[in-house]
Structures are given as C-alpha cells and as structure tokens.
Design a protein around this motif. Structure first.
Motif, PDB file in Angstrom:
ATOM      1  N   GLU A  22       0.851  -1.180   0.000  1.00 21.25           N
ATOM      2  CA  GLU A  22       0.000   0.000   0.000  1.00 21.25           C
ATOM      3  C   GLU A  22       0.890   1.234   0.000  1.00 21.25           C
ATOM      4  N   LEU A  74      -7.630  -5.565  -3.273  1.00 21.27           N
ATOM      5  CA  LEU A  74      -8.924  -4.922  -3.050  1.00 21.27           C
ATOM      6  C   LEU A  74      -8.763  -3.549  -2.410  1.00 21.27           C
ATOM      7  N   LYS A  75      -7.842  -3.430  -1.454  1.00 22.35           N
ATOM      8  CA  LYS A  75      -7.582  -2.133  -0.833  1.00 22.35           C
ATOM      9  C   LYS A  75      -7.078  -1.132  -1.863  1.00 22.35           C
ATOM     10  N   GLN A  77      -7.624  -1.215  -5.130  1.00 20.82           N
ATOM     11  CA  GLN A  77      -8.736  -0.868  -6.020  1.00 20.82           C
ATOM     12  C   GLN A  77      -9.672   0.133  -5.358  1.00 20.82           C
ATOM     13  N   ARG A  78      -9.943  -0.071  -4.067  1.00 20.01           N
ATOM     14  CA  ARG A  78     -10.813   0.843  -3.343  1.00 20.01           C
ATOM     15  C   ARG A  78     -10.187   2.239  -3.266  1.00 20.01           C
ATOM     16  N   SER A  79      -8.901   2.286  -3.004  1.00 21.22           N
ATOM     17  CA  SER A  79      -8.210   3.575  -2.937  1.00 21.22           C
ATOM     18  C   SER A  79      -8.259   4.296  -4.275  1.00 21.22           C
ATOM     19  N   SER A  81     -10.521   3.863  -6.626  1.00 21.84           N
ATOM     20  CA  SER A  81     -11.906   4.277  -6.856  1.00 21.84           C
ATOM     21  C   SER A  81     -12.256   5.531  -6.071  1.00 21.84           C
ATOM     22  N   GLU A  82     -11.830   5.575  -4.811  1.00 13.60           N
ATOM     23  CA  GLU A  82     -12.104   6.754  -3.981  1.00 13.60           C
ATOM     24  C   GLU A  82     -11.383   7.978  -4.536  1.00 13.60           C
TER      25      GLU A  82
END
Length: 89
Positions: A22, A74-75, A77-79, A81-82
């Motif tokens: 990350e 997934l983390k 991808q979420r970051s 997207s946000e």
C-alpha cells in the motif's frame, strides 16, 4: 525427502510473496513476513512433524498469503476508486 519438499516449497513460496505494498505501508512489513516465513521453515526442518503435517502447514501458509494478496489488491482498487470519485467532484 522432507528437506527436498521444504526447499522446493520454500523457493516457490518466496517468489509468490506480496510484491505491491500500500502507498503508506512500510516496506518492513514485507520483510517481516519473509523473515517469519523463513523462521517457520527452519523450525519445521528441525521439528518432528510428519511430512503430511508439514505439507498441510505449508498449504495453509500459501492460502493465507494468497488471501493477503487479494486483500491488498482490493484495498488498492478501493483507494483508486475513492481517488477517482474525489477528482470528479
């Protein structure tokens, strides 16, 4: 045979170690995981476990590493997207 199994498995598991961290995650966590894995393998070489128990432990370790990689993906991808949503506003 046991040492051959452990050596070949440890070589393949080290190549499947998580490569992407990350953005805010320290590189030392990947190093700590590698060191812990190496200590586990070394202790298993010296232990009195049967080969089938060693195989089971290594299989569970590989599954845990795969789940960790999925979680990290997934983390990420979420970051992303946000970040995309905040830039649209």
């Amino acid at each position: 045979m046991t040492s051959q199994l452990l050596i070949s498995t440890s070589a393949s598991s080290s190549s499947s170690a998580p490569s992407g961290l990350e953005p805010g995650e320290p590189a030392s966590s990947s190093t700590a995981v590698s060191e812990a894995r190496n200590r586990l393998i070394e202790s298993m070489k010296k232990s009195a476990y049967q080969v089938d128990h060693q195989v089971r432990v290594l299989t569970l370790q590989a599954e845990a590493e795969a789940l960790l990689q999925q979680l990290q993906a997934l983390k990420q991808q979420r970051s992303i997207s946000e970040l995309a949503l905040t830039h649209r506003s």
